[in-house]
Enzyme design. Structure first.
Site, PDB file in Angstrom:
ATOM      1  N   ASP A 145      24.083  -5.456 -33.029  1.00  0.00           N
ATOM      2  CA  ASP A 145      25.277  -6.104 -33.547  1.00  0.00           C
ATOM      3  C   ASP A 145      24.562  -6.131 -35.321  1.00  0.00           C
ATOM      4  O   ASP A 145      23.524  -5.960 -35.560  1.00  0.00           O
ATOM      5  CB  ASP A 145      25.378  -7.276 -33.188  1.00  0.00           C
ATOM      6  CG  ASP A 145      26.669  -8.148 -33.533  1.00  0.00           C
ATOM      7  OD1 ASP A 145      27.423  -7.582 -34.418  1.00  0.00           O
ATOM      8  OD2 ASP A 145      27.263  -8.902 -32.517  1.00  0.00           O
TER       9      ASP A 145
HETATM   10  C1  NOJ Z   1      29.727  -8.971 -35.599  1.00  0.00           C
HETATM   11  C2  NOJ Z   1      30.321  -9.212 -34.436  1.00  0.00           C
HETATM   12  O1  NOJ Z   1      29.523 -10.127 -33.405  1.00  0.00           O
HETATM   13  C3  NOJ Z   1      30.738  -7.758 -33.351  1.00  0.00           C
HETATM   14  O2  NOJ Z   1      31.359  -8.227 -32.237  1.00  0.00           O
HETATM   15  C4  NOJ Z   1      31.226  -7.163 -34.248  1.00  0.00           C
HETATM   16  O3  NOJ Z   1      31.699  -5.917 -33.394  1.00  0.00           O
HETATM   17  C5  NOJ Z   1      30.369  -6.636 -35.545  1.00  0.00           C
HETATM   18  N1  NOJ Z   1      30.425  -7.906 -36.304  1.00  0.00           N
HETATM   19  C6  NOJ Z   1      31.120  -5.984 -36.240  1.00  0.00           C
HETATM   20  O4  NOJ Z   1      32.207  -6.148 -36.956  1.00  0.00           O
END
Ligand code: NOJ
Length: 675
Positions: free
Chosen positions: A260
């Protein structure tokens, strides 16, 4: 014959791709390899410099064809090996056409609806050059304080697993690589605080949090995202037990793992690495292939694990067709699939209460429409709405349906739209109150005091504790955030053009202090009752509305529960005045087991459509999957009695019992040889 030929050609293509990948690996420098393992954001400062050298592996958050093509041209011009960029985006429930939030799609209990959402989203995003979506979000969510419940399929692993497979099919059969996220137990954050620690036992992981991911892997998901949180003592992004032992060895996943956003560098904050460089080594060694945004992987040393990760990235690019066709056709046309969006939004709406059959409203009734949320069309799109732009508001929807909207004094009925704003749910939107905002609560009470009948429409990304309303308002409609066509869908349900069929994918708490509230809880030695029992002094222990609950404008009767061999069935009759759709649910309890098992678990559901007076027998077959659970390193079905319910919700239904010894139980997929 054709199929054999196609399989042969496919095999040959795959082989040719592998040969090219190995050749590339031999020729690439370490810097080029680390570029492939690094994901940049479209607005990131160092993106330009990396592009000039052709060092960009993937980019997230580009939104239009011209932008993706422009970046792609720059990368291909800079890259000696002409390795294209893989463009990623959070396409969760739509791109231009915004469908209801995933929690609402789960309320349809209709896997085809989820597949349709993914199919249309994939086509729209793909048209802009996006080939990879960070969806589906598969975190079992039992704590409504956690705002990301909005992005999930709710509290139940079985329902979430069915939805998971449907989303993966819908995305991947239509040109988008899917990403099962957030691996794992992200929804178990302590106190419902986003990014927080998850204290889960292995048994809870296996029986509750992992199954939707397993379903996605079995459906062929191409990628998995490692979560922000710690699972026990080990951050999910540096967790070899989860990323290697479970995901790769046990489940045979051979796709790509992406961290993430900044989760690699954040291993420093977790206190398991002193520097981002050390964090990068730990994440890579644990099984992360691509580092989202923080650039920590750019510090890695050459090695077999780097090559393995690059191989996976290149395979994903071949699978996405990028080597053959790195660009997209540019056009200014934006088309929206309004009909599907309206239909699925209508299916997502849950009728929580309808005293005196106040709903549906005859069009002759004069309506006073109250509440600021009736006007807005931004909230309707939900917290993560891609390029959704705008939506039909509830006022616009009612108006288009021919409603007579009048002032309060003239009105026969009040329709009050209250809830939370889109910013109040989603990422980083944890809350300690699940009540309506105080000013809305006051307004609602004043409306009820007029003595006119009130219909409360709740817009939210999580269940709200509408406890006062449940005692004072005759009709309550849970309308979530319904997307582009939201206002029209609400009008369809209010006037009865659509007979509501949604069922809650989460329990509705009476108060935030009850969280987590979920139906599949463990039993206690002292069930709620007299003084020294498992209860609160001030409120009842159960939910305000249970998981699986949802009313219709017609009435379904359940009768004649039967067991024949492995088949359990019940007769369902539409005993009311209208055609309707019912979601018939199967629940099971292992009565006496070697360990304490939940009081009830969903193990099947069917959506059936019945005309007035019509009845049908709904059958479920009990296999190992319905009866087994994970304990002590294995999936087992223990001998003995199981209670089995067929009913309209987790709180009602006909019950019988079966003995596992009397059933023919085929081996479960867990025991089958892996692909
Ligand atoms: C953080 C989020 O937790 C995740 O779900 C997302 O895909 C990413 N950012 C990218 O935007």
């Amino acid at each position: 014959m054709h199929r054999i030929l196609a399989a042969l050609l496919f095999g040959l293509t795959l082989h040719a791709d592998e040969v090219r990948i190995e050749k590339l690996l031999r020729e690439m420098t370490l810097q080029e390899k680390l570029g492939q393992l690094s994901m940049y954001a479209a607005d990131q400062r160092d993106l330009k410099a990396a592009l000039e050298k052709g060092l960009v592996g993937s980019v997230l958050n580009t939104s239009h064809d011209r932008q993706t093509n422009e970046l792609q041209r720059a990368q291909l011009a800079g890259s000696k090996h002409r390795i294209p960029i893989l463009f990623a985006y959070d396409v969760l429930h739509g791109y231009y056409t915004i469908f209801p939030i995933p929690l609402a799609v789960a309320a349809t209990w209709d896997v085809e609806a989820a597949e349709t959402v993914a199919r249309i989203s994939a086509r729209e995003a793909r048209g802009e050059g996006i080939r990879w979506t960070f969806a589906p979000m598969l975190d079992v969510s039992r704590d409504a304080r956690w705002g990301r419940m909005a992005e999930s399929s709710g509290e139940d692993p079985y329902l979430a697993s069915e939805m998971a497979a449907a989303y993966v099919r819908g995305f991947q059969n239509n040109g988008l690589l899917a990403c099962a996220k957030h691996f794992v137990a992200y929804g178990a954050a302590e106190g419902g605080r986003d990014y927080g620690h998850a204290e889960v036992t292995e048994s809870t992981l296996r029986n509750v949090y992992l199954p939707p991911f397993r379903a996605a892997v079995d459906a062929g998901v191409a990628t998995v995202m490692s979560a922000f949180n710690t699972v026990g003592d080990v951050p999910a992004t540096a967790n070899p037990k989860l990323l290697q032992d479970v995901l790769r060895r046990e489940w045979g996943f051979n796709g790509l793992v992406v961290s993430d956003w900044a989760a690699v560098a954040e291993l420093v904050n977790h206190g398991i690495a002193a520097t981002p460089a050390e964090a990068a080594q730990k994440a890579l060694a644990a099984g992360v292939d691509v580092d989202m945004w923080d650039g920590a992987f750019l510090t890695l040393q050459a090695g077999a694990r780097v090559d393995e990760a690059v191989r996976r990235v290149l395979r994903a690019k071949f699978a996405a067709g990028l080597f053959d066709d790195p660009f997209v056709a540019e056009s200014n046309i934006i088309s929206r699939s309004s009909r599907d969006a309206r239909r699925i939004a209508g299916q997502s709406i849950v009728l929580l209460k309808n005293e005196g059959a106040l709903l549906p409203l005859p069009k002759s009734k004069k309506i006073y429409l109250a509440g600021a949320m009736a006007e807005g069309n931004r909230d309707m799109l939900g917290p993560w709405s891609a390029q959704g732009g705008t939506a039909v508001s509830i006022r616009e929807g009612l108006h288009a349906a021919g409603a007579q909207l009048v002032s309060r004094i003239d009105a026969d009925v009040i329709v009050a739209v209250f809830g939370e704003s889109r910013e109040a749910s989603g990422e980083a939107a944890s809350r300690t109150s699940l009540d309506l905002p105080p000013e809305q609560q006051r307004e609602l009470e004043a409306l009820v005091e007029t003595g006119k009948p009130v219909v409360l429409i709740v817009m939210s990304g999580r269940p709200l504790a509408v406890t006062w309303a449940a005692g004072h308002v005759p009709s309550i409609v849970q309308a979530w955030f319904l997307g582009t066509e939201g206002g029209n869908a609400v009008a369809d349900v209010l006037f009865g053009d659509v007979n509501p069929s949604g069922k809650l994918p989460v329990s509705v708490p009476r108060a935030a202090a009850q969280a987590p509230v979920y139906y599949a809880h463990h039993p206690t030695g002292r069930p709620a009752g007299a003084r020294f029992t498992n209860r609160y002094q001030d409120i009842p222990v159960g939910p305000l509305y249970p998981f699986g609950h949802g009313l219709s404008y017609t009435r379904f009767e359940y009768s004649d529960l039967r067991v024949h061999g492995n088949v359990v069935s019940a007769l369902i009759r539409n005993a009311g005045p209208r055609a309707g759709v019912e979601v018939v649910q199967l629940y099971v309890r292992d009565v006496v087991a070697s360990v304490s098992r939940p009081v009830k678990e969903l193990k099947g559901f069917r959506r059936i459509s019945l005309e007035p007076g019509e009845s049908t027998r709904v059958e479920f077959t009990l296999t190992r999957r319905e009866l087994e659970f994970w304990t002590n390193g294995a999936w087992v079905v223990e001998p003995g009695e199981f209670q089995v319910w067929i009913g309209p919700s987790s709180a009602e239904g006909l019950v019988t019992s079966v003995s596992s010894g009397n059933l023919q139980l085929r081996p479960s997929p867990e025991e089958m040889p892996r692909r």
